[in-house]
Scaffold this active site. Structure first.
Site, PDB file in Angstrom:
ATOM      1  N   CYS A 107      48.242  42.545  44.064  1.00  0.00           N
ATOM      2  CA  CYS A 107      47.929  42.467  45.548  1.00  0.00           C
ATOM      3  C   CYS A 107      46.423  42.315  45.759  1.00  0.00           C
ATOM      4  CB  CYS A 107      48.379  43.610  46.124  1.00  0.00           C
ATOM      5  SG  CYS A 107      48.141  45.265  45.388  1.00  0.00           S
ATOM      6  N   HIS A 108      45.349  42.607  44.721  1.00  0.00           N
ATOM      7  CA  HIS A 108      44.109  42.828  44.730  1.00  0.00           C
ATOM      8  C   HIS A 108      43.449  41.850  43.700  1.00  0.00           C
ATOM      9  CE1 HIS A 108      40.002  44.370  44.682  1.00  0.00           C
ATOM     10  NE2 HIS A 108      40.254  44.892  45.985  1.00  0.00           N
ATOM     11  N   PHE A 109      43.308  40.559  43.910  1.00  0.00           N
ATOM     12  CA  PHE A 109      43.502  39.651  44.773  1.00  0.00           C
ATOM     13  C   PHE A 109      44.705  38.783  44.332  1.00  0.00           C
ATOM     14  CE2 PHE A 109      39.267  41.327  45.796  1.00  0.00           C
ATOM     15  CZ  PHE A 109      39.446  41.435  47.247  1.00  0.00           C
TER      16      PHE A 109
END
Length: 171
Positions: free
Chosen positions: A70-72
């Site tokens: 999720c990052h990234f």
């Protein structure tokens, strides 16, 4: 002088995360996934650059850690705030380990510098917390400088990390 334990395994750190290490209402670590280290390799109330004590810890990095997807998306990197939070976690742990009472809370930091990244290719993160002062008054306050290394290279530095231990008011 009482000899304190000078290193902690992952299982022992989880005991602290459940609030069972320093007693009810006292310092505890977050549980996974917010726990940002796997072991404390060395902790001492003396030594370090200021001779006020230090903590050393390690975090094993694997490509499947929760923050990478999720990052990234397409450019995975550990959020810098998680490394900073690990430094606060270790600062609070030190205060509890000293036998000080109260729940730990991050208060502030002076300056933070990021000069590198933790990616899925990283194998090991190391943390160092070097205490400058422990104040014991209405609240217990730890002040320390910290660093974080990725595979041996220093990539984060933080000055004047501050963590306080707060006791609940009666009534």
């Amino acid at each position: 002088m009482t000899t304190r334990q000078s290193s902690f395994s992952y299982e022992e750190i989880l005991i602290c995360g459940r609030g069972e290490m320093f007693g009810p209402g006292n310092a505890q670590l977050p549980l996974p996934p917010m726990l940002m280290f796997n072991r404390i390799t060395d902790i001492s109330e003396t030594g370090g650059p200021h001779d006020k004590g230090y903590v050393r810890a390690e975090f094993d990095i694997t490509p499947d850690l929760w923050f990478f997807p999720c990052h990234f998306m397409g450019d995975p990197v550990m959020p810098g705030c998680l490394g900073l939070d690990a430094m606060w976690q270790l600062t609070g742990f030190f205060l509890g380990w000293l036998g000080e009472a109260g729940k730990g809370r991050a208060i502030s930091t002076g300056e933070v510098k990021f000069t590198g990244m933790v990616t899925p290719k990283t194998k090991l993160v190391e943390y160092g917390i070097d205490f400058k002062r422990v104040m014991r008054g209405r609240l217990v306050l730890g002040i320390a400088d910290g660093w974080m290394k990725a595979d041996g290279e220093t990539i984060y530095k933080a000055t004047d990390l501050r963590v306080g231990l707060f006791q609940e008011k009666a009534g």
